[in-house]
Design an enzyme around this catalytic site. Structure first.
Site, mmCIF file in Angstrom:
data_model
loop_
_atom_site.group_PDB
_atom_site.id
_atom_site.type_symbol
_atom_site.label_atom_id
_atom_site.label_comp_id
_atom_site.label_asym_id
_atom_site.label_seq_id
_atom_site.Cartn_x
_atom_site.Cartn_y
_atom_site.Cartn_z
ATOM 1 N N GLU A 176 30.426 -26.194 -23.853
ATOM 2 C CA GLU A 176 29.800 -27.206 -24.722
ATOM 3 C C GLU A 176 30.285 -28.631 -24.466
ATOM 4 O O GLU A 176 30.632 -29.356 -25.401
ATOM 5 C CB GLU A 176 30.004 -26.808 -26.196
ATOM 6 N N GLU A 281 25.328 -15.532 -25.604
ATOM 7 C CA GLU A 281 25.638 -15.374 -27.033
ATOM 8 C C GLU A 281 24.344 -15.148 -27.812
ATOM 9 O O GLU A 281 24.088 -15.794 -28.830
ATOM 10 C CB GLU A 281 26.371 -16.631 -27.558
HETATM 11 O O1 G3I Z 1 40.862 -15.353 -38.415
HETATM 12 C C1 G3I Z 1 40.684 -16.087 -39.630
HETATM 13 C C2 G3I Z 1 41.112 -15.275 -40.768
HETATM 14 O O2 G3I Z 1 42.489 -15.037 -40.667
HETATM 15 C C3 G3I Z 1 40.767 -15.996 -42.066
HETATM 16 O O3 G3I Z 1 41.058 -15.182 -43.159
HETATM 17 C C4 G3I Z 1 39.287 -16.364 -42.108
HETATM 18 C C5 G3I Z 1 38.923 -17.176 -43.344
HETATM 19 O O4 G3I Z 1 37.762 -17.930 -43.142
HETATM 20 O O5 G3I Z 1 38.982 -17.132 -40.982
HETATM 21 C C6 G3I Z 1 39.226 -16.429 -39.792
HETATM 22 O O6 G3I Z 1 38.875 -17.177 -38.692
HETATM 23 C C7 G3I Z 1 37.485 -17.418 -38.481
HETATM 24 C C8 G3I Z 1 37.061 -16.732 -37.182
HETATM 25 O O7 G3I Z 1 35.733 -17.090 -36.907
HETATM 26 C C9 G3I Z 1 37.154 -15.217 -37.274
HETATM 27 O O8 G3I Z 1 36.291 -14.735 -38.241
HETATM 28 C C10 G3I Z 1 37.298 -18.915 -38.377
HETATM 29 O O9 G3I Z 1 37.549 -19.491 -39.642
HETATM 30 C C11 G3I Z 1 35.892 -19.222 -37.954
HETATM 31 O O10 G3I Z 1 35.798 -20.626 -37.671
HETATM 32 C C12 G3I Z 1 35.578 -18.472 -36.687
HETATM 33 O O11 G3I Z 1 34.251 -18.740 -36.343
HETATM 34 C C13 G3I Z 1 33.883 -18.464 -35.004
HETATM 35 C C14 G3I Z 1 33.393 -19.748 -34.380
HETATM 36 O O12 G3I Z 1 32.881 -19.500 -33.074
HETATM 37 C C15 G3I Z 1 34.511 -20.763 -34.214
HETATM 38 O O13 G3I Z 1 35.464 -20.299 -33.312
HETATM 39 C C16 G3I Z 1 32.800 -17.413 -35.017
HETATM 40 O O14 G3I Z 1 33.352 -16.173 -35.441
HETATM 41 C C17 G3I Z 1 32.217 -17.259 -33.616
HETATM 42 O O15 G3I Z 1 31.085 -16.432 -33.660
HETATM 43 C C18 G3I Z 1 31.798 -18.612 -33.081
HETATM 44 O O16 G3I Z 1 31.355 -18.446 -31.744
HETATM 45 C C19 G3I Z 1 30.910 -19.637 -31.080
HETATM 46 C C20 G3I Z 1 31.215 -19.477 -29.614
HETATM 47 O O17 G3I Z 1 32.589 -19.248 -29.440
HETATM 48 C C21 G3I Z 1 30.768 -20.706 -28.817
HETATM 49 N N1 G3I Z 1 29.380 -20.980 -29.048
HETATM 50 C C22 G3I Z 1 28.971 -21.105 -30.432
HETATM 51 C C23 G3I Z 1 29.380 -19.850 -31.215
HETATM 52 C C24 G3I Z 1 28.934 -19.961 -32.628
HETATM 53 O O18 G3I Z 1 29.574 -21.051 -33.246
#
Ligand code: G3I
Length: 392
Positions: A176, A281
């Protein structure tokens, strides 16, 4: 609803269930030996419908990697031949503090993939998001110099790619980096290092594992302006002789967008650069999208309104059929380009795991994948299988 190939698989699997210990005639013995060899094969699923076309992947989260979801692992082995860590390899998870790497979850995923002969994709090395602030600061919190940030990026890439050398076969090296208008995204990487941070990232990755593949990955990079920006980045790398093997179109798509022609044209354009094309994705959102939100930028959030969560109790047949048709149309384009498309990875194993339940609005009930919350194939699954069978 079932498809012909499903019927075939069910037949073989039912036969396999029968005990083969009875006394039988010689001709029957040969038949049973053949049958037994088919029984030794793994159960067939989604991936098998696309054998010889492209890999079918899924992202995995901690519950699937660690097996806390009891049903997940056998389901994944049956349906997918490639895996990507949804979060476990991101900088904030794998390298949370200076000098502290945590490979535990990613290692478990990689050994699961290796044990099951899967293509393991690495996601992701250099990204503006999910990268801790300390990465860009010195010990007193002041911005790093260009040289210091290059050194930090080099350490991260060499350590992570080196750790998985020979196991992770392809890396989303830079994620990105281009904005919607085609310009380079204004990130700390760009601000501190300058434009060549992209080239440097690819070079560090190549040095750490020359045998792996290296990709540029983005969302909305099928739309013209952004696509031209991504192509400019790729051209620059290629002109400098930097190894780039493929481009990932993330594929965070909707029922009515992007237009199929845009996807069709984009795959052709990227393939004409000599690159492999991957949908990295994939999912199809079925819920209303607030107009101010586009793409897949996790920092964008919108307010919950009941009107924006119309199907909390289940997806109506009318919408489920639209989803099936949309998936059929998308796969017909992907199959048309099967010489260029090497992998199609879904972002989540079933609807319950999709990040789209919480983005851009928390707490909605979305239905963007091929399997429902109980791992049951949806009409969209059968529509996709039918597309695969049409070309046989
Ligand atoms: O692991 C913590 C957990 O300990 C906590 O209790 C919880 C509370 O909200 O959060 C957890 O972390 C979250 C993680 O996902 C696991 O569920 C983060 O807050 C959350 O920001 C994270 O979101 C991910 C996001 O990327 C940011 O990294 C999504 O699962 C994931 O599907 C998404 O994937 C991205 C790709 O990597 C890149 N392209 C876009 C795509 C969608 O945004």
């Amino acid at each position: 609803m079932s498809s012909p190939s499903d019927a075939k698989h069910t037949l073989i699997n039912n036969r396999c269930d029968k005990k083969m210990t009875k006394t039988v005639l010689p001709a029957t013995i040969i038949f049973l030996m053949l049958l037994a060899s088919s029984c030794s094969n793994k159960e067939t699923g989604l991936k098998d419908a696309f054998e010889g076309d492209f890999l079918i992947g899924t992202s995995l989260d901690a519950r699937q990697i660690l097996g806390t979801d009891k049903e997940a692992q056998s389901f994944i082995v049956k349906n997918f031949n490639s895996i990507t860590a949804e979060n476990a390899m991101k900088w904030e998870n794998i390298h949370p503090y200076p000098g502290k790497y945590d490979f535990a979850l990613a290692d478990s995923m990689v050994s699961f993939g290796q044990k099951n002969g899967m293509f393991i994709a690495g996601h992701t090395l250099v990204w503006h998001s999910q990268t801790p602030d300390w990465v860009f600061q010195d010990s007193v919190g002041a911005p790093l110099t260009r040289d210091a940030l290059i050194e930090r990026m080099k350490d991260h890439i060499s350590t992570v790619v080196g750790h998985f050398k020979g196991k992770v076969k392809g890396w989303d090296v830079v994620n990105e980096a281009v904005d919607e208008d085609g310009s380079l995204r204004k990130t700390k990487w760009l601000e501190i290092i300058g434009e060549d941070y992209i080239q440097l990232a690819f070079e560090f990755a190549f040095t750490a594992d020359p045998g792996a593949e290296f990709y540029y990955n983005d969302y909305n990079n099928e739309f013209t302006d952004k696509r031209e920006g991504v192509i400019a980045v790729i051209n620059k790398l290629q002109q400098k002789g930097v190894k780039i093997d493929g481009v990932g179109i993330q594929g965070h798509w909707h029922l009515d967008s992007p237009d199929l022609n845009v996807i069709d044209e984009s795959i052709s354009k990227y393939a004409s650069l000599g690159l492999k094309v991957m949908i990295t994705e994939m999912e199809v959102n079925v819920l209303p999208t607030p107009p101010e939100v586009y793409g897949a930028d996790v920092s964008q959030q919108a307010k919950y309104l009941e009107s924006l969560n119309p199907y909390p109790g289940g997806l109506p047949d009318s919408v489920s059929n639209l989803l099936a048709q949309r998936y059929a149309d998308l796969f017909s384009i992907l199959l048309k380009h099967k010489d260029a498309v090497t992998r199609v990875t879904f972002w989540g194993v079933n609807d319950g795991y999709s990040w789209k339940n919480d983005w851009p609005i928390k707490g909605r009930t979305n239905y963007p994948l091929l399997f429902d919350r109980n791992y049951k194939p949806k009409p969209a699954y059968y529509a996709v299988i039918k597309e695969a069978e049409k070309q046989r």
